[in-house]
Write an enzyme that holds these catalytic residues in place. Structure first.
Site, PDB file in Angstrom:
ATOM      1  N   SER A 156      -4.863   8.587  69.902  1.00  0.00           N
ATOM      2  CA  SER A 156      -4.213   9.723  70.540  1.00  0.00           C
ATOM      3  C   SER A 156      -3.117   9.374  71.569  1.00  0.00           C
ATOM      4  O   SER A 156      -1.975   8.761  71.169  1.00  0.00           O
ATOM      5  CB  SER A 156      -5.498  10.572  71.744  1.00  0.00           C
ATOM      6  N   ASP A 160       2.024  13.714  72.637  1.00  0.00           N
ATOM      7  CA  ASP A 160       1.450  12.205  72.451  1.00  0.00           C
ATOM      8  C   ASP A 160       1.564  11.744  71.303  1.00  0.00           C
ATOM      9  O   ASP A 160       2.314  12.350  70.275  1.00  0.00           O
ATOM     10  CB  ASP A 160      -0.187  12.789  73.050  1.00  0.00           C
ATOM     11  N   ASP A 190      -0.586  11.132  68.689  1.00  0.00           N
ATOM     12  CA  ASP A 190      -1.124  12.028  67.508  1.00  0.00           C
ATOM     13  C   ASP A 190      -0.660  13.471  67.457  1.00  0.00           C
ATOM     14  O   ASP A 190      -0.966  14.482  66.602  1.00  0.00           O
ATOM     15  CB  ASP A 190      -2.704  11.981  67.307  1.00  0.00           C
ATOM     16  N   ASP A 238      -1.350  15.919  69.241  1.00  0.00           N
ATOM     17  CA  ASP A 238      -2.251  17.402  69.172  1.00  0.00           C
ATOM     18  C   ASP A 238      -1.941  17.950  70.694  1.00  0.00           C
ATOM     19  O   ASP A 238      -2.460  19.129  71.276  1.00  0.00           O
ATOM     20  CB  ASP A 238      -3.645  17.013  69.261  1.00  0.00           C
TER      21      ASP A 238
HETATM   22 MG    MG Z   1      -4.001  13.556  71.292  1.00  0.00          MG
END
Ligand code: MG
Length: 459
Positions: free
Chosen positions: A97, A240, A242, A244
Site C-alpha cells: 500500500s 498511494d 497500490d 486504492d
Molecule cells: Mg493503498
C-alpha cells in the site's frame, strides 16, 4: 511468528528481515489449499520486490492444483474489480500500500470484490501455520495464464458509470500524481479518455518511489499543489503506491480531506436515492453526518479500515462508503475502494453544475481537528489500551457510540475521538474533532489527561 502474520488488512512487512520468499510461497500454498480448486487472479504494485514475490506465491498456488492468471502491474481496484467481473475465486495483490519502499505484502480479495475479512485471514493463517497443504500430482498442477488488457477493461467500465459526454464537453485540465505507483498505468489514460488535458508528474512506475513518499497527504503533495496552480488546472489527482486511495486537489491548490469529498459525492447520490445509508470510519468529520442527514440519508460508522467499511456497506445495502484518508467505495460498481470512479464523479459534478471543485467543496464546512501523541513503551501499549477502553468512555460527555476494534473510537454528539497505538512507533495517538474550537480543545485535554494517567499507572 505466525500469530502476527496478518495486520489490519493483509500481510505487510519489511522485505528480508520480516518477509521472505518462503513465506510468499507458503501463503500461495495456503490459499490454494483454502480454495481447493478453481482459479485466482494476481497482480502487483510497482515495488522492486513485487515480481519475485508474485513468482514465489504463484509457485505455491500452482502446486495445489489451482489455476493462476497474472495481470502484472495494475492498481489494487483493477485487480479486485476484475476478480469479480471475470469470475475468479480469489484475487491477490502483492503490495504494501502506502508504506515505504522496503516493505512488501500480500492482500487477498474475495470473488465478490471485497477484501478478505479478518475471519477469512485467520483461516488462511491457520492453514499457513499447520503446513498441511494440498499437494497436486505432477499431472494435475495448476495452469498459468496472462491477461494483458486488465486496465483497459476497467477503464471502459468506469467510464460507463459516469456522464462521460458532459465531462468531455468541458475539456478540463487535470494534473495526475500517481506517486510512481500502480496508478501510473491507469489514471492518466482514464482522464484522457474523458477529454481532459492531462499533465502527469511522478508518472513512471518505480518501486523506489523517487518522486515523493507513497502516502498522499498535504506534506507529500507539494509538487502537485504547485503544478495545479502553475498550470491553472481544474483538478489534481494523487494516489498511494497500490492506488486504492485517491486524494484530490482544488484549482487553488487546496488538498481536500477524503471525508469532505465523500460528503460532496454522497450528497449527489442521495438526491437520487433518498433514505440510503452512507458508511464511514470513526475518524471522519461530523460534517459528513450533517450533510448526509440533511440530504435524507443515514450515516453509520465503523472501525478504521476499508474492509470494515465494505462489510458494513454489504450488510446494510449502503449507497456509498469511504475513509478520510482517501478511500471511496461505490457498491453499485464493486466492493473495493474505487478512487478512479470518485475522480470521474468529481469531474461529472463540475461539468453538471458549472462550478469548480474548490467552489463545490467550499460548501462543505471544515471543523477543527486536533492531534497529539504520548510516549509509551511498545510492550505497554496493549495493557494501556485495555485499561483505557474501560475508563475513557466514562470521562467524556455526549457519547453516542463506542467503537473499540483497533483502537478506541468515541462518536460524540458534536465530534469524535480516536485513540490508537501506533503500529511503528512507541506512541499512542489521540485525534479529535468538534464543531467549535473551545470544544475540540476541551475534548483533547480530557482525553490527554486520561491517557497520560493510564500510561503512568502502568510504569
Ligand atoms: Mg493503498
Amino acid at each position: 511468528m505466525a500469530n502476527d502474520l496478518f495486520g489490519t488488512t493483509g500481510v505487510r512487512k519489511v522485505y528480508g528481515s520480516e518477509f521472505t520468499l518462503d513465506m510468499a510461497m507458503k501463503l500461495g500454498k495456503a490459499l490454494g489449499t483454502y480454495l481447493q480448486t478453481g482459479k485466482i487472479l494476481i497482480a502487483r504494485d510497482t515495488r522492486t520486490t513485487g515480481k519475485m514475490v508474485v513468482d514465489a506465491f504463484v509457485a505455491g498456488v500452482l502446486s495445489t492444483g489451482v489455476d493462476v492468471t497474472r495481470l502484472g502491474i495494475v492498481p489494487t481496484p483493477t485487480l479486485a474489480y476484475l476478480t469479480k467481473k471475470m469470475g475468479f475465486d480469489a484475487g491477490v495483490m502483492v503490495t504494501a500500500s502506502h508504506n515505504p519502499p522496503e516493505y512488501t505484502g500480500i492482500k487477498f480479495w474475495h470473488r465478490d470484490s471485497m477484501g478478505y475479512t479478518s475471519e477469512m485471514e485467520k483461516e488462511l493463517e491457520t492453514l499457513y501455520t499447520s503446513g498441511g497443504f494440498k499437494v497436486a500430482p505432477w499431472n494435475e498442477l495448476g495452469q498459468e495464464a496472462v491477461l494483458g488488457d486488465a486496465v483497459e477493461k476497467h477503464i471502459v467500465d468506469i467510464i460507463d458509470h459516469c456522464d462521460s459526454e458532459a465531462i468531455n464537453r468541458k475539456e478540463f485540465k487535470v494534473i495526475v500524481d500517481p506517486g510512481n505507483g500502480a496508478a501510473c498505468v491507469l489514471t492518466p489514460y482514464l482522464v484522457r479518455e474523458l477529454g481532459c488535458k492531462v499533465v502527469t508528474i511522478n508518472g513512471q512506475p518505480d518501486g523506489h518511489f523517487p518522486g515523493r513518499e507513497s502516502e498522499p497527504e498535504e506534506e507529500t503533495l507539494q509538487a502537485l499543489i504547485h503544478m495545479v496552480r502553475k498550470q491553472g488546472a481544474d483538478l489534481g489527482i494523487a494516489h498511494d503506491g497500490d492506488s486504492d486511495r485517491g486524494v484530490f486537489v482544488t484549482e487553488t491548490g487546496e488538498v481536500v480531506r477524503g471525508d469532505r469529498t465523500i460528503a460532496l459525492l454522497a450528497k449527489t447520490l442521495l438526491k437520487k436515492e433518498k433514505g440510503s445509508t452512507v458508511v464511514t470510519t470513526v475518524d471522519s468529520s461530523k460534517v459528513l453526518d450533517e450533510i448526509v442527514q440533511k440530504t435524507g440519508g443515514d450515516i453509520v460508522r465503523t472501525p478504521v479500515g476499508d474492509i470494515q467499511v465494505a462489510v458494513k456497506l454489504k450488510e446494510l445495502g449502503g449507497i456509498m462508503g469511504g475513509e478520510a484518508c482517501g478511500v471511496f467505495i461505490f457498491p453499485s460498481f464493486h466492493m473495493a475502494p474505487e478512487p478512479f470512479l470518485a475522480a470521474c464523479k468529481i469531474l461529472e459534478m463540475m461539468a453538471h453544475t458549472g462550478k469548480s471543485f474548490g467552489v463545490l467543496v467550499s460548501e462543505i464546512p471544515i471543523y477543527p481537528l486536533l492531534k497529539t501523541k504520548l510516549q509509551v513503551a511498545n510492550d505497554k501499549k496493549k495493557v494501556v489500551m485495555q485499561e483505557l477502553s474501560g475508563i475513557l468512555p466514562k470521562e467524556i460527555d455526549g457519547i453516542q457510540d463506542v467503537i473499540t476494534v483497533d483502537g478506541i473510537g468515541l462518536v460524540l454528539d458534536d465530534g469524535w475521538v480516536l485513540v490508537r497505538p501506533s503500529g511503528t512507533e512507541p506512541v499512542i495517538r489521540i485525534t479529535c474533532e468538534a464543531t467549535t474550537d473551545d470544544r475540540v480543545h476541551e475534548i483533547l485535554d480530557s482525553c490527554e489527561q486520561v491517557v497520560r494517567k493510564t500510561i503512568a499507572s502502568q510504569k
